[in-house]
Design a protein around this motif. Structure first.
Motif, PDB file in Angstrom:
ATOM      1  N   ARG A 242     -26.366 -78.198   3.627  1.00 19.07           N
ATOM      2  CA  ARG A 242     -25.190 -77.765   4.357  1.00 19.07           C
ATOM      3  C   ARG A 242     -25.225 -78.320   5.780  1.00 19.07           C
ATOM      4  O   ARG A 242     -26.286 -78.457   6.372  1.00 19.07           O
ATOM      5  CB  ARG A 242     -25.151 -76.247   4.436  1.00 19.07           C
ATOM      6  CG  ARG A 242     -24.815 -75.572   3.126  1.00 19.07           C
ATOM      7  CD  ARG A 242     -24.950 -74.069   3.207  1.00 19.07           C
ATOM      8  NE  ARG A 242     -26.303 -73.601   3.482  1.00 19.07           N
ATOM      9  CZ  ARG A 242     -27.351 -73.698   2.671  1.00 19.07           C
ATOM     10  NH1 ARG A 242     -27.207 -74.313   1.513  1.00 19.07           N
ATOM     11  NH2 ARG A 242     -28.523 -73.222   2.994  1.00 19.07           N
ATOM     12  N   ALA A 243     -24.035 -78.582   6.286  1.00 18.11           N
ATOM     13  CA  ALA A 243     -23.865 -78.944   7.689  1.00 18.11           C
ATOM     14  C   ALA A 243     -22.828 -78.000   8.275  1.00 18.11           C
ATOM     15  O   ALA A 243     -21.829 -77.686   7.622  1.00 18.11           O
ATOM     16  CB  ALA A 243     -23.406 -80.386   7.836  1.00 18.11           C
ATOM     17  N   THR A 244     -23.097 -77.520   9.471  1.00 23.59           N
ATOM     18  CA  THR A 244     -22.177 -76.628  10.161  1.00 23.59           C
ATOM     19  C   THR A 244     -21.800 -77.256  11.490  1.00 23.59           C
ATOM     20  O   THR A 244     -22.662 -77.756  12.221  1.00 23.59           O
ATOM     21  CB  THR A 244     -22.837 -75.255  10.411  1.00 23.59           C
ATOM     22  OG1 THR A 244     -23.241 -74.713   9.155  1.00 23.59           O
ATOM     23  CG2 THR A 244     -21.872 -74.296  11.072  1.00 23.59           C
ATOM     24  N   PHE A 245     -20.501 -77.249  11.788  1.00 16.91           N
ATOM     25  CA  PHE A 245     -19.988 -77.770  13.043  1.00 16.91           C
ATOM     26  C   PHE A 245     -19.338 -76.630  13.814  1.00 16.91           C
ATOM     27  O   PHE A 245     -18.600 -75.832  13.236  1.00 16.91           O
ATOM     28  CB  PHE A 245     -18.936 -78.863  12.788  1.00 16.91           C
ATOM     29  CG  PHE A 245     -19.494 -80.103  12.152  1.00 16.91           C
ATOM     30  CD1 PHE A 245     -19.878 -81.180  12.928  1.00 16.91           C
ATOM     31  CD2 PHE A 245     -19.625 -80.191  10.775  1.00 16.91           C
ATOM     32  CE1 PHE A 245     -20.387 -82.336  12.339  1.00 16.91           C
ATOM     33  CE2 PHE A 245     -20.122 -81.341  10.183  1.00 16.91           C
ATOM     34  CZ  PHE A 245     -20.506 -82.410  10.969  1.00 16.91           C
ATOM     35  N   ASP A 246     -19.602 -76.581  15.115  1.00 19.70           N
ATOM     36  CA  ASP A 246     -19.013 -75.555  15.968  1.00 19.70           C
ATOM     37  C   ASP A 246     -18.881 -76.112  17.374  1.00 19.70           C
ATOM     38  O   ASP A 246     -19.488 -77.129  17.711  1.00 19.70           O
ATOM     39  CB  ASP A 246     -19.887 -74.301  15.972  1.00 19.70           C
ATOM     40  CG  ASP A 246     -19.111 -73.046  16.303  1.00 19.70           C
ATOM     41  OD1 ASP A 246     -17.910 -73.131  16.653  1.00 19.70           O
ATOM     42  OD2 ASP A 246     -19.700 -71.962  16.219  1.00 19.70           O
ATOM     43  N   TRP A 247     -18.090 -75.425  18.200  1.00 22.01           N
ATOM     44  CA  TRP A 247     -17.889 -75.857  19.575  1.00 22.01           C
ATOM     45  C   TRP A 247     -18.949 -75.284  20.503  1.00 22.01           C
ATOM     46  O   TRP A 247     -19.429 -74.176  20.296  1.00 22.01           O
ATOM     47  CB  TRP A 247     -16.512 -75.438  20.076  1.00 22.01           C
ATOM     48  CG  TRP A 247     -15.407 -76.178  19.400  1.00 22.01           C
ATOM     49  CD1 TRP A 247     -14.453 -75.649  18.582  1.00 22.01           C
ATOM     50  CD2 TRP A 247     -15.137 -77.570  19.469  1.00 22.01           C
ATOM     51  NE1 TRP A 247     -13.617 -76.638  18.130  1.00 22.01           N
ATOM     52  CE2 TRP A 247     -14.010 -77.836  18.670  1.00 22.01           C
ATOM     53  CE3 TRP A 247     -15.738 -78.639  20.124  1.00 22.01           C
ATOM     54  CZ2 TRP A 247     -13.476 -79.101  18.511  1.00 22.01           C
ATOM     55  CZ3 TRP A 247     -15.206 -79.903  19.971  1.00 22.01           C
ATOM     56  CH2 TRP A 247     -14.089 -80.124  19.175  1.00 22.01           C
ATOM     57  N   LEU A 248     -19.306 -76.046  21.519  1.00 19.80           N
ATOM     58  CA  LEU A 248     -20.199 -75.629  22.605  1.00 19.80           C
ATOM     59  C   LEU A 248     -19.440 -75.721  23.922  1.00 19.80           C
ATOM     60  O   LEU A 248     -18.520 -76.536  24.045  1.00 19.80           O
ATOM     61  CB  LEU A 248     -21.392 -76.573  22.730  1.00 19.80           C
ATOM     62  CG  LEU A 248     -22.570 -76.417  21.809  1.00 19.80           C
ATOM     63  CD1 LEU A 248     -23.594 -77.517  22.097  1.00 19.80           C
ATOM     64  CD2 LEU A 248     -23.218 -75.079  21.953  1.00 19.80           C
TER      65      LEU A 248
END
Length: 87
Positions: free
Chosen positions: A36-42
């Motif tokens: 799995r890969a998870t993308f989110d904002w920083l």
């Protein structure tokens, strides 16, 4: 997470990546892992973070397992001078 007000509009094109994704790692057409890969904002959307992890399959060569790059964390940003994304 939707595009945040105040975020650089060029980064808004990355909004569709936000969330969790199924992935696989392949070498020469042979799938070695599933994960799995998870993308989110920083930083209120000025950077995107990618976190990825994978489990080897029973067919994964031992040398790949021993040197697996997983888990990984990457930060994606926009280079203001070139207008290109960098990791």
């Amino acid at each position: 997470m939707q595009a945040q007000q105040g975020r650089s509009r060029p980064l808004a094109v990355l909004d569709p990546f936000i969330g969790q994704w199924e992935m696989s790692a392949s070498v020469s057409g042979v799938t070695l892992t599933g994960g799995r890969a998870t993308f989110d904002w920083l930083e209120d959307g000025w950077f995107m973070v990618q976190r990825a992890d994978a489990e080897p399959t029973e067919d994964t060569p031992p040398e790949f397992v021993a040197n697996s790059p997983f888990p990984t964390v990457g930060v994606i940003g926009l280079d203001d001078s070139s207008g290109e994304f960098s990791l």
